[in-house]
Design an enzyme around this catalytic site. Structure first.
Site, PDB file in Angstrom:
ATOM      1  CB  CYS A 109       2.509  -1.820  14.203  1.00  0.00           C
ATOM      2  SG  CYS A 109       2.694  -1.560  12.438  1.00  0.00           S
TER       3      CYS A 109
ATOM      4  CD  GLU B 163      -2.889  -1.290   2.253  1.00  0.00           C
ATOM      5  OE1 GLU B 163      -4.056  -1.568   2.013  1.00  0.00           O
ATOM      6  OE2 GLU B 163      -2.462  -1.130   3.411  1.00  0.00           O
TER       7      GLU B 163
ATOM      8  CB  CYS C  68       5.924  -2.628  16.708  1.00  0.00           C
ATOM      9  SG  CYS C  68       7.609  -2.208  16.253  1.00  0.00           S
TER      10      CYS C  68
ATOM     11  CB  SER D  58       9.391   4.162  15.733  1.00  0.00           C
ATOM     12  OG  SER D  58       8.919   4.527  14.476  1.00  0.00           O
ATOM     13  CG  LEU D  59      12.205   6.835  22.040  1.00  0.00           C
ATOM     14  CD1 LEU D  59      13.430   5.933  21.963  1.00  0.00           C
ATOM     15  CD2 LEU D  59      12.603   8.189  22.629  1.00  0.00           C
ATOM     16  CG  HIS D  60       6.717   4.365  19.344  1.00  0.00           C
ATOM     17  ND1 HIS D  60       6.388   5.593  18.832  1.00  0.00           N
ATOM     18  CD2 HIS D  60       6.746   3.517  18.278  1.00  0.00           C
ATOM     19  CE1 HIS D  60       6.216   5.494  17.519  1.00  0.00           C
ATOM     20  NE2 HIS D  60       6.427   4.263  17.153  1.00  0.00           N
TER      21      HIS D  60
ATOM     22  CB  CYS E   7       0.667   5.791  11.614  1.00  0.00           C
ATOM     23  SG  CYS E   7       1.373   7.289  11.059  1.00  0.00           S
TER      24      CYS E   7
ATOM     25  CB  SER F  99       9.967   6.404   9.819  1.00  0.00           C
ATOM     26  OG  SER F  99       9.563   6.063  11.133  1.00  0.00           O
TER      27      SER F  99
ATOM     28  CB  CYS G 187       6.911  -5.169   9.378  1.00  0.00           C
ATOM     29  SG  CYS G 187       8.239  -4.378  10.323  1.00  0.00           S
TER      30      CYS G 187
ATOM     31  CG  ASN H   2      -3.997   5.853  13.678  1.00  0.00           C
ATOM     32  OD1 ASN H   2      -4.761   6.779  13.917  1.00  0.00           O
ATOM     33  ND2 ASN H   2      -2.812   6.023  13.114  1.00  0.00           N
TER      34      ASN H   2
ATOM     35  CB  CYS I  78       3.063   7.428   3.491  1.00  0.00           C
ATOM     36  SG  CYS I  78       3.496   6.180   4.691  1.00  0.00           S
TER      37      CYS I  78
ATOM     38  N   GLY J 184       6.638  -2.000   6.528  1.00  0.00           N
ATOM     39  CA  GLY J 184       8.010  -2.506   6.591  1.00  0.00           C
ATOM     40  C   GLY J 184       8.992  -1.628   7.327  1.00  0.00           C
ATOM     41  CD  GLU J 185      13.133  -0.400  10.360  1.00  0.00           C
ATOM     42  OE1 GLU J 185      12.235   0.039  11.087  1.00  0.00           O
ATOM     43  OE2 GLU J 185      14.061   0.313   9.930  1.00  0.00           O
TER      44      GLU J 185
HETATM   45  N1  SAH Z   1       9.258   0.527  10.511  1.00  0.00           N
HETATM   46  C1  SAH Z   1       9.361   1.928  10.492  1.00  0.00           C
HETATM   47  C2  SAH Z   1       8.346   2.640   9.602  1.00  0.00           C
HETATM   48  C3  SAH Z   1       6.928   2.144   9.582  1.00  0.00           C
HETATM   49  S1  SAH Z   1       5.620   2.731  10.548  1.00  0.00           S
HETATM   50  C4  SAH Z   1       9.258   2.470  11.893  1.00  0.00           C
HETATM   51  O1  SAH Z   1       8.987   1.710  12.812  1.00  0.00           O
HETATM   52  O2  SAH Z   1       9.511   3.652  12.102  1.00  0.00           O
HETATM   53  C5  SAH Z   1       5.520   4.429  10.634  1.00  0.00           C
HETATM   54  C6  SAH Z   1       5.153   4.926  12.039  1.00  0.00           C
HETATM   55  O3  SAH Z   1       3.811   4.532  12.452  1.00  0.00           O
HETATM   56  C7  SAH Z   1       6.083   4.363  13.099  1.00  0.00           C
HETATM   57  O4  SAH Z   1       6.435   5.371  13.991  1.00  0.00           O
HETATM   58  C8  SAH Z   1       5.203   3.337  13.777  1.00  0.00           C
HETATM   59  O5  SAH Z   1       5.653   2.994  15.044  1.00  0.00           O
HETATM   60  C9  SAH Z   1       3.858   4.029  13.773  1.00  0.00           C
HETATM   61  N2  SAH Z   1       2.723   3.153  14.048  1.00  0.00           N
HETATM   62  C10 SAH Z   1       2.645   1.823  13.929  1.00  0.00           C
HETATM   63  N3  SAH Z   1       1.414   1.373  14.292  1.00  0.00           N
HETATM   64  C11 SAH Z   1       0.697   2.460  14.640  1.00  0.00           C
HETATM   65  C12 SAH Z   1      -0.651   2.663  15.077  1.00  0.00           C
HETATM   66  N4  SAH Z   1      -1.500   1.652  15.221  1.00  0.00           N
HETATM   67  N5  SAH Z   1      -1.041   3.927  15.333  1.00  0.00           N
HETATM   68  C13 SAH Z   1      -0.192   4.972  15.165  1.00  0.00           C
HETATM   69  N6  SAH Z   1       1.076   4.847  14.743  1.00  0.00           N
HETATM   70  C14 SAH Z   1       1.527   3.607  14.479  1.00  0.00           C
END
Ligand code: SAH
Length: 366
Positions: free
Chosen positions: A129, A102, A126, A232-234, A354, A210, A122, A311, A115, A178-179
């Site tokens: 996701c 996509e 995580c 993506s620190l989170h 995302c 990212s 992936c 999301n 995007c 993907g990463e």
């Molecule tokens: N693999 C890469 C890029 C893909 S995702 C990464 O991890 O950065 C792009 C962003 O969306 C990342 O910051 C990811 O953590 C975030 N993301 C993943 N699932 C999500 C969700 N359900 N809601 C909001 N952001 C999300």
């Protein structure tokens, strides 16, 4: 002899010219005993004039066109479905060989962001996701990543010809499926084509990669690639990050921050500022204590913090933080002097936001 072998081999398995960055394109033409400027001509046809049909490339001789048709193709992903959100976001489902991916177009007032996906699925798992839950199928080829951009630029171009009010793509983010840093071999030439003057020629400030934090790859690209970096620190500590992002058990926050500093020390993109992405998960990482921890972690990193309301995805026990908690978090960090923004939720009505990208149950049965 060498030339014959090369031609024979490639006749069976034609080269997709979208796989070649400028350097490889030049080598390709030199092997055909053609001049270097042919590489420039063909790249200009593909990337500047939206033309992928050899017959229309009218500054190439017929002999060269035929030679090119014998050994190469310009093959794009096939569009299977286009979905439009009420907020203007467009999601395309594209077929790449046997799998779906996509690509998302996100228009804003004065710009539009594309995007793109870098892998089918992936591997990082995580757990907030949807792509992570899908699992990993394969890396996308350069032509499949570049093909997404070519396809959308061309679509927007066609819409403009029909007088639709659409904005040209101004920014590219590798935040789709993907990463990207686990597909380095294809991502490096892809970035080259995106930024090269004979490619799409985007400014390095307008292209963002990212990553979930593949530390050796960040160190490897430091000084080699110069585009904007988003991390993506989170989470504000290893306990939480281990729980939500398994990659943290391999490369913890300390290692990650060191690699970011290393990257920034060799980068001028985005004025040397990294974007720290921080997903807002109710009662997991979103109280004041976490904001305080985060401010300490990031105190000597040149960064901007992007808070991402989570999301919702299927089969997940997480909840998005309330607006109040997000604003409190933001205010805490702003009071500590950080630049903080909240990512707008775009395209969630068509599952284009995302973390919602799954290529629609993916994979055609082989
Ligand atoms: N693999 C890469 C890029 C893909 S995702 C990464 O991890 O950065 C792009 C962003 O969306 C990342 O910051 C990811 O953590 C975030 N993301 C993943 N699932 C999500 C969700 N359900 N809601 C909001 N952001 C999300």
């Amino acid at each position: 002899m060498l030339k014959e072998n090369f031609l024979l081999k490639k006749q069976k398995n034609k080269i997709n010219l979208l796989d070649l960055n400028f350097k490889s394109m030049v080598n390709f033409f030199l092997k055909l005993e053609e001049k270097k400027f042919r590489a420039i001509q063909v790249m200009e046809w593909i990337y500047k004039k939206h033309c992928v049909n050899f017959d229309e490339m009218n500054n190439l001789s017929n002999i060269l066109k035929n030679k090119l048709k014998d050994i190469s193709i310009i093959q794009l992903p096939e569009c299977i479905e286009e979905k439009k959100s009420h907020d203007g976001t467009i999601k395309w489902k594209l077929l790449c060989h046997n799998e779906f991916i996509e690509t998302i177009y996100i228009p804003e007032k004065n710009r539009a962001t594309l995007c793109i996906s870098s892998q089918v699925g992936c591997a990082l798992k995580c757990n907030f996701c949807a792509t992570g839950k899908l699992g990993y199928t394969r890396n996308l080829l350069v032509s499949e990543i570049i093909g997404q951009i070519w396809f959308v630029i061309n679509k927007i171009h066609q819409y403009k010809l029909k007088n639709y009010a659409v904005h040209s793509i101004t920014n590219i983010v590798m935040m789709g499926m993907g990463e990207p840093l686990l597909n380095l071999r294809n991502i490096i030439p892809t970035i080259d084509i995106i930024t090269h003057k004979y490619g799409f020629h985007f400014s390095k400030n307008k292209v963002t990669l990212s990553t979930a934090g593949v530390v050796p790859a960040i160190n490897k690209i430091a000084g080699k690639i110069d585009i904007s970096l988003a991390i993506s620190l989170h989470a504000s500590n290893d306990n939480i990050r281990n729980m939500i992002m398994p990659i943290n058990k391999v490369y913890n926050i300390k290692m990650l921050l060191a690699s970011i500093k290393n990257y920034l020390s060799k980068s001028t993109a985005n004025r040397g500022i990294v974007t720290i992405e921080y997903i807002m998960l109710f009662n997991i990482n979103d109280n004041e204590f976490h904001a305080q921890e985060l401010s300490i972690l990031l105190k000597d990193i040149s960064c901007k913090i992007n808070l991402i309301p989570w999301n919702s995805i299927h089969n997940s026990f997480y909840e998005c933080s309330s607006n109040k908690r997000i604003i409190n978090f933001l205010n805490y960090l702003r009071n500590k002097g950080f630049t903080v923004t909240i990512r707008k939720n775009r395209g969630s009505d068509i599952n284009a936001a995302c973390g919602q990208l799954i290529g629609h149950n993916n994979i055609i049965k082989k």
